[in-house]
Design a protein around this motif. Sequence first.
Motif, short mmCIF file in Angstrom:
data_model
loop_
_atom_site.label_atom_id
_atom_site.label_comp_id
_atom_site.label_asym_id
_atom_site.label_seq_id
_atom_site.Cartn_x
_atom_site.Cartn_y
_atom_site.Cartn_z
N LEU A 40 4.91 -15.82 3.99
CA LEU A 40 3.86 -15.94 2.99
C LEU A 40 2.57 -15.30 3.48
O LEU A 40 1.91 -14.55 2.75
N SER A 41 2.22 -15.55 4.73
CA SER A 41 1.02 -14.95 5.30
C SER A 41 1.11 -13.43 5.30
O SER A 41 0.14 -12.74 4.96
N GLN A 42 2.28 -12.90 5.64
CA GLN A 42 2.46 -11.45 5.65
C GLN A 42 2.33 -10.87 4.25
O GLN A 42 1.77 -9.79 4.07
N VAL A 43 2.80 -11.59 3.25
CA VAL A 43 2.67 -11.14 1.87
C VAL A 43 1.20 -11.15 1.45
O VAL A 43 0.69 -10.20 0.86
N LEU A 44 0.50 -12.23 1.78
CA LEU A 44 -0.89 -12.37 1.36
C LEU A 44 -1.84 -11.42 2.08
O LEU A 44 -2.91 -11.11 1.56
N THR A 45 -1.44 -10.95 3.26
CA THR A 45 -2.29 -10.02 4.00
C THR A 45 -1.89 -8.56 3.80
O THR A 45 -2.55 -7.67 4.34
N GLY A 46 -0.82 -8.32 3.05
CA GLY A 46 -0.40 -6.95 2.79
C GLY A 46 0.53 -6.35 3.81
O GLY A 46 0.87 -5.18 3.73
N ARG A 47 0.97 -7.13 4.79
CA ARG A 47 1.90 -6.61 5.78
C ARG A 47 3.30 -6.46 5.19
O ARG A 47 4.10 -5.66 5.67
N VAL A 48 3.59 -7.27 4.16
CA VAL A 48 4.84 -7.18 3.42
C VAL A 48 4.46 -6.99 1.96
O VAL A 48 3.54 -7.64 1.46
N ARG A 49 5.15 -6.08 1.28
CA ARG A 49 4.85 -5.77 -0.12
C ARG A 49 5.04 -7.00 -1.01
O ARG A 49 6.02 -7.73 -0.87
N MET A 50 4.11 -7.22 -1.92
CA MET A 50 4.18 -8.34 -2.85
C MET A 50 4.77 -7.86 -4.17
O MET A 50 4.19 -7.01 -4.85
N SER A 51 5.92 -8.40 -4.53
CA SER A 51 6.53 -8.06 -5.82
C SER A 51 5.88 -8.91 -6.91
O SER A 51 5.20 -9.90 -6.63
N LEU A 52 6.10 -8.52 -8.15
CA LEU A 52 5.59 -9.33 -9.26
C LEU A 52 6.22 -10.71 -9.25
O LEU A 52 5.56 -11.71 -9.54
N ASP A 53 7.51 -10.78 -8.92
CA ASP A 53 8.19 -12.07 -8.85
C ASP A 53 7.57 -12.96 -7.78
O ASP A 53 7.33 -14.15 -8.01
N MET A 54 7.29 -12.39 -6.62
CA MET A 54 6.67 -13.16 -5.54
C MET A 54 5.28 -13.64 -5.97
O MET A 54 4.93 -14.80 -5.74
#
Length: 73
Positions: A40-54
């Motif tokens: 979750l942290s990686q998604v929120l910081t942009g380290r992992v791409r955030m999909s629309l579903d996420m």
Amino acid sequence: MRTDTPSQDTLRQLVRATVLASTKDQVYISQAMGISQKHLSQVLTGRVRMSLDMADRILAVCGKRLVLHIVNE
């Protein structure tokens, strides 16, 4: 390294601001979603791409929903 395009970065910023404004912390949100807090942290910081579903799933835990509008110009 960040993986966001400009539009993905805007989405991430809006979702992150919603998380920060909510009464839920990342541990609670990640547990409710069935993912690790690290992911979750990686998604929120942009380290992992955030999909629309996420984005929609994160917002749902915060009591919000994602709505997209497609309009003719």
